[in-house]
Design a protein around this motif. Structure first.
Motif, PDB file in Angstrom:
ATOM      1  N   VAL A  38     -20.089  71.873 -18.276  1.00 10.17           N
ATOM      2  CA  VAL A  38     -21.059  72.689 -19.010  1.00 10.17           C
ATOM      3  C   VAL A  38     -20.350  73.976 -19.409  1.00 10.17           C
ATOM      4  O   VAL A  38     -19.895  74.738 -18.542  1.00 10.17           O
ATOM      5  CB  VAL A  38     -22.291  72.991 -18.128  1.00 10.17           C
ATOM      6  N   ILE A  39     -20.247  74.203 -20.693  1.00  5.28           N
ATOM      7  CA  ILE A  39     -19.506  75.367 -21.201  1.00  5.28           C
ATOM      8  C   ILE A  39     -20.491  76.363 -21.795  1.00  5.28           C
ATOM      9  O   ILE A  39     -21.300  76.005 -22.665  1.00  5.28           O
ATOM     10  CB  ILE A  39     -18.462  74.935 -22.240  1.00  5.28           C
ATOM     11  N   GLY A  49     -16.782  77.627 -17.969  1.00  3.62           N
ATOM     12  CA  GLY A  49     -17.174  76.238 -17.765  1.00  3.62           C
ATOM     13  C   GLY A  49     -17.188  75.868 -16.305  1.00  3.62           C
ATOM     14  O   GLY A  49     -16.543  76.515 -15.484  1.00  3.62           O
ATOM     15  N   ARG A  50     -17.952  74.835 -15.997  1.00  3.12           N
ATOM     16  CA  ARG A  50     -18.026  74.288 -14.638  1.00  3.12           C
ATOM     17  C   ARG A  50     -18.611  72.880 -14.700  1.00  3.12           C
ATOM     18  O   ARG A  50     -19.250  72.492 -15.675  1.00  3.12           O
ATOM     19  CB  ARG A  50     -18.842  75.168 -13.676  1.00  3.12           C
ATOM     20  N   THR A  51     -18.384  72.129 -13.607  1.00  2.68           N
ATOM     21  CA  THR A  51     -18.898  70.764 -13.512  1.00  2.68           C
ATOM     22  C   THR A  51     -20.356  70.786 -13.065  1.00  2.68           C
ATOM     23  O   THR A  51     -20.727  71.575 -12.191  1.00  2.68           O
ATOM     24  CB  THR A  51     -18.077  69.982 -12.457  1.00  2.68           C
ATOM     25  N   GLN A  52     -21.160  69.930 -13.657  1.00  8.13           N
ATOM     26  CA  GLN A  52     -22.557  69.763 -13.231  1.00  8.13           C
ATOM     27  C   GLN A  52     -22.882  68.272 -13.246  1.00  8.13           C
ATOM     28  O   GLN A  52     -22.284  67.509 -14.004  1.00  8.13           O
ATOM     29  CB  GLN A  52     -23.525  70.447 -14.215  1.00  8.13           C
ATOM     30  N   LEU A  53     -23.870  67.896 -12.475  1.00 10.91           N
ATOM     31  CA  LEU A  53     -24.410  66.544 -12.606  1.00 10.91           C
ATOM     32  C   LEU A  53     -25.309  66.508 -13.832  1.00 10.91           C
ATOM     33  O   LEU A  53     -26.087  67.449 -14.055  1.00 10.91           O
ATOM     34  CB  LEU A  53     -25.240  66.166 -11.379  1.00 10.91           C
ATOM     35  N   LEU A  54     -25.211  65.449 -14.606  1.00 17.18           N
ATOM     36  CA  LEU A  54     -26.190  65.214 -15.662  1.00 17.18           C
ATOM     37  C   LEU A  54     -27.415  64.612 -14.967  1.00 17.18           C
ATOM     38  O   LEU A  54     -27.394  63.462 -14.537  1.00 17.18           O
ATOM     39  CB  LEU A  54     -25.638  64.248 -16.704  1.00 17.18           C
ATOM     40  N   THR A  55     -28.441  65.415 -14.805  1.00 17.30           N
ATOM     41  CA  THR A  55     -29.580  64.962 -14.003  1.00 17.30           C
ATOM     42  C   THR A  55     -30.355  63.861 -14.716  1.00 17.30           C
ATOM     43  O   THR A  55     -30.769  62.886 -14.093  1.00 17.30           O
ATOM     44  CB  THR A  55     -30.535  66.139 -13.722  1.00 17.30           C
ATOM     45  N   ASN A  69     -30.334  81.911 -10.090  1.00 20.40           N
ATOM     46  CA  ASN A  69     -29.582  83.170  -9.964  1.00 20.40           C
ATOM     47  C   ASN A  69     -28.089  82.985 -10.241  1.00 20.40           C
ATOM     48  O   ASN A  69     -27.302  83.906 -10.024  1.00 20.40           O
ATOM     49  CB  ASN A  69     -29.749  83.741  -8.555  1.00 20.40           C
ATOM     50  N   SER A  70     -27.706  81.798 -10.686  1.00 17.43           N
ATOM     51  CA  SER A  70     -26.270  81.537 -10.872  1.00 17.43           C
ATOM     52  C   SER A  70     -25.737  82.241 -12.126  1.00 17.43           C
ATOM     53  O   SER A  70     -26.485  82.646 -13.017  1.00 17.43           O
ATOM     54  CB  SER A  70     -26.018  80.024 -10.979  1.00 17.43           C
ATOM     55  N   ARG A  71     -24.417  82.321 -12.152  1.00 18.53           N
ATOM     56  CA  ARG A  71     -23.741  82.967 -13.292  1.00 18.53           C
ATOM     57  C   ARG A  71     -24.076  82.250 -14.600  1.00 18.53           C
ATOM     58  O   ARG A  71     -24.353  82.875 -15.618  1.00 18.53           O
ATOM     59  CB  ARG A  71     -22.239  82.912 -13.015  1.00 18.53           C
ATOM     60  N   LYS A  72     -24.058  80.909 -14.559  1.00 13.85           N
ATOM     61  CA  LYS A  72     -24.294  80.180 -15.818  1.00 13.85           C
ATOM     62  C   LYS A  72     -25.696  80.430 -16.360  1.00 13.85           C
ATOM     63  O   LYS A  72     -25.896  80.529 -17.574  1.00 13.85           O
ATOM     64  CB  LYS A  72     -24.025  78.683 -15.646  1.00 13.85           C
ATOM     65  N   PHE A  73     -26.681  80.558 -15.444  1.00 15.48           N
ATOM     66  CA  PHE A  73     -28.041  80.814 -15.924  1.00 15.48           C
ATOM     67  C   PHE A  73     -28.132  82.215 -16.537  1.00 15.48           C
ATOM     68  O   PHE A  73     -28.812  82.410 -17.548  1.00 15.48           O
ATOM     69  CB  PHE A  73     -29.064  80.622 -14.805  1.00 15.48           C
ATOM     70  N   ALA A  74     -27.445  83.186 -15.945  1.00 21.06           N
ATOM     71  CA  ALA A  74     -27.426  84.535 -16.525  1.00 21.06           C
ATOM     72  C   ALA A  74     -26.781  84.491 -17.909  1.00 21.06           C
ATOM     73  O   ALA A  74     -27.263  85.128 -18.861  1.00 21.06           O
ATOM     74  CB  ALA A  74     -26.670  85.485 -15.605  1.00 21.06           C
ATOM     75  N   VAL A  85     -19.363  68.372 -22.018  1.00 19.83           N
ATOM     76  CA  VAL A  85     -18.384  67.291 -22.136  1.00 19.83           C
ATOM     77  C   VAL A  85     -18.701  66.311 -21.022  1.00 19.83           C
ATOM     78  O   VAL A  85     -18.589  66.657 -19.839  1.00 19.83           O
ATOM     79  CB  VAL A  85     -16.935  67.814 -21.990  1.00 19.83           C
ATOM     80  N   ILE A  86     -19.129  65.139 -21.400  1.00 23.72           N
ATOM     81  CA  ILE A  86     -19.556  64.153 -20.398  1.00 23.72           C
ATOM     82  C   ILE A  86     -18.428  63.154 -20.198  1.00 23.72           C
ATOM     83  O   ILE A  86     -18.023  62.458 -21.133  1.00 23.72           O
ATOM     84  CB  ILE A  86     -20.841  63.433 -20.832  1.00 23.72           C
ATOM     85  N   ALA A  87     -17.915  63.118 -18.973  1.00 24.23           N
ATOM     86  CA  ALA A  87     -16.799  62.237 -18.640  1.00 24.23           C
ATOM     87  C   ALA A  87     -17.358  60.909 -18.166  1.00 24.23           C
ATOM     88  O   ALA A  87     -18.093  60.862 -17.185  1.00 24.23           O
ATOM     89  CB  ALA A  87     -15.961  62.879 -17.533  1.00 24.23           C
ATOM     90  N   LEU A  88     -17.026  59.845 -18.857  1.00 22.51           N
ATOM     91  CA  LEU A  88     -17.542  58.541 -18.441  1.00 22.51           C
ATOM     92  C   LEU A  88     -16.533  57.767 -17.599  1.00 22.51           C
ATOM     93  O   LEU A  88     -16.803  56.663 -17.162  1.00 22.51           O
ATOM     94  CB  LEU A  88     -18.005  57.752 -19.667  1.00 22.51           C
ATOM     95  N   LEU A  89     -15.389  58.393 -17.332  1.00 16.56           N
ATOM     96  CA  LEU A  89     -14.452  57.941 -16.297  1.00 16.56           C
ATOM     97  C   LEU A  89     -13.914  56.525 -16.464  1.00 16.56           C
ATOM     98  O   LEU A  89     -13.498  55.904 -15.511  1.00 16.56           O
ATOM     99  CB  LEU A  89     -15.109  58.068 -14.902  1.00 16.56           C
ATOM    100  N   ASP A  90     -13.934  55.991 -17.673  1.00 12.81           N
ATOM    101  CA  ASP A  90     -13.303  54.689 -17.883  1.00 12.81           C
ATOM    102  C   ASP A  90     -12.183  54.803 -18.920  1.00 12.81           C
ATOM    103  O   ASP A  90     -11.647  53.814 -19.346  1.00 12.81           O
ATOM    104  CB  ASP A  90     -14.345  53.661 -18.348  1.00 12.81           C
ATOM    105  N   ASP A  91     -11.884  55.995 -19.336  1.00 10.44           N
ATOM    106  CA  ASP A  91     -10.902  56.401 -20.346  1.00 10.44           C
ATOM    107  C   ASP A  91     -11.105  55.738 -21.710  1.00 10.44           C
ATOM    108  O   ASP A  91     -10.247  55.792 -22.576  1.00 10.44           O
ATOM    109  CB  ASP A  91      -9.458  56.317 -19.828  1.00 10.44           C
ATOM    110  N   LYS A  92     -12.264  55.153 -21.937  1.00 13.25           N
ATOM    111  CA  LYS A  92     -12.558  54.537 -23.242  1.00 13.25           C
ATOM    112  C   LYS A  92     -13.769  55.190 -23.920  1.00 13.25           C
ATOM    113  O   LYS A  92     -14.095  54.855 -25.057  1.00 13.25           O
ATOM    114  CB  LYS A  92     -12.851  53.034 -23.064  1.00 13.25           C
TER     115      LYS A  92
END
Ligand code: FMN
Length: 201
Positions: A38-39, A49-55, A69-74, A85-92
């Motif tokens: 999430v950028i 940027g940081r990693t998040q779960l796509l809920t 209260n997190s930095r990203k929300f501010a 950027v959603i990584a689907l981890l199959d390199d395709k």
């Protein structure tokens, strides 16, 4: 539409990118959540940027949840523009999104909390800077004490919050070993329809 829709092979992609999201992403009730970067834009205009779960995702957008209260929300409060950027981890396969973060519809944050596993539910309570600065034995003891005190489960803490990213641009990247990768890019128009363009990978 469910199951991979092979964008590298097929040219009859849907007019609505939500159909491709449905084909490419696990269903919202699948416990294996995709991870994404999430950028955001910080107060100086620099990217962060940081990693998040796509809920979850729906026709309105893609959701993530975190501490209000997190930095990203501010940062999002100051500037709601966001990229995913959603990584689907199959390199395709890769999905990238440009959009605007919004408050989720009523009830969504609560429902998302209840779908999280117990570890993540507890993490939402104890994920504070104060907690993180304590020595390990204290952190382990406080974690166990919380579990004992809340043996019947937890309600969401007041700081639990979500964001829905309403996409303005969605790009689906498809790779193959026997030819060049390519992308199919959707752009939202003022009348809410989408234009579609094929781009180099
Ligand atoms: C695989 C993975 C998944 C994560 N998922 C989340 C998440 O869903 N929500 C969250 O608040 N933090 C999550 N984090 C932690 C964030 O990457 C980040 O460190 C935290 O949210 C603080 O970010 P901020 O200071 O930029 O707001 C995750 C980290 C990893 C490595």
């Amino acid at each position: 539409m469910t199951g991979w829709f092979d964008l590298a092979e097929r040219d009859d992609w849907p007019t609505d990118p939500f159909e491709l999201l449905t084909a490419w992403l696990p269903a919202n009730d699948d416990p294996a959540r995709p991870i994404m970067t999430v950028i955001t834009v910080d107060e100086t205009g620099a990217p962060d940027g940081r990693t998040q779960l796509l809920t979850e995702f729906d026709a309105g957008g893609l959701y993530f949840h975190a501490d209000a209260n997190s930095r990203k929300f501010a940062q999002l409060e100051n500037d709601p523009r966001v990229a995913l950027v959603i990584a689907l981890l199959d390199d395709k396969h890769q999905i990238t999104v440009q959009g605007v973060a919004e408050t989720p519809p009523p009830g969504e944050e609560d429902a998302a909390y209840r779908r999280r596993n117990v570890y993540l539910q507890q993490l939402a309570w104890q994920n504070t800077h104060e907690f993180a600065r304590r020595p390990l034995p204290e952190r382990v003891a406080a974690w166990a004490a919380f579990q004992e005190e809340h043996a019947d489960g937890f309600e969401p803490p007041v700081s639990w919050a979500g964001k829905r990213v309403r996409p303005t641009r969605l790009t689906f990247w498809a790779g193959r070993d026997d030819t060049a990768s390519r992308r199919v890019e959707y752009r939202r128009q003022p009348d809410e329809s989408w234009t579609v363009e094929v781009r180099a990978g």
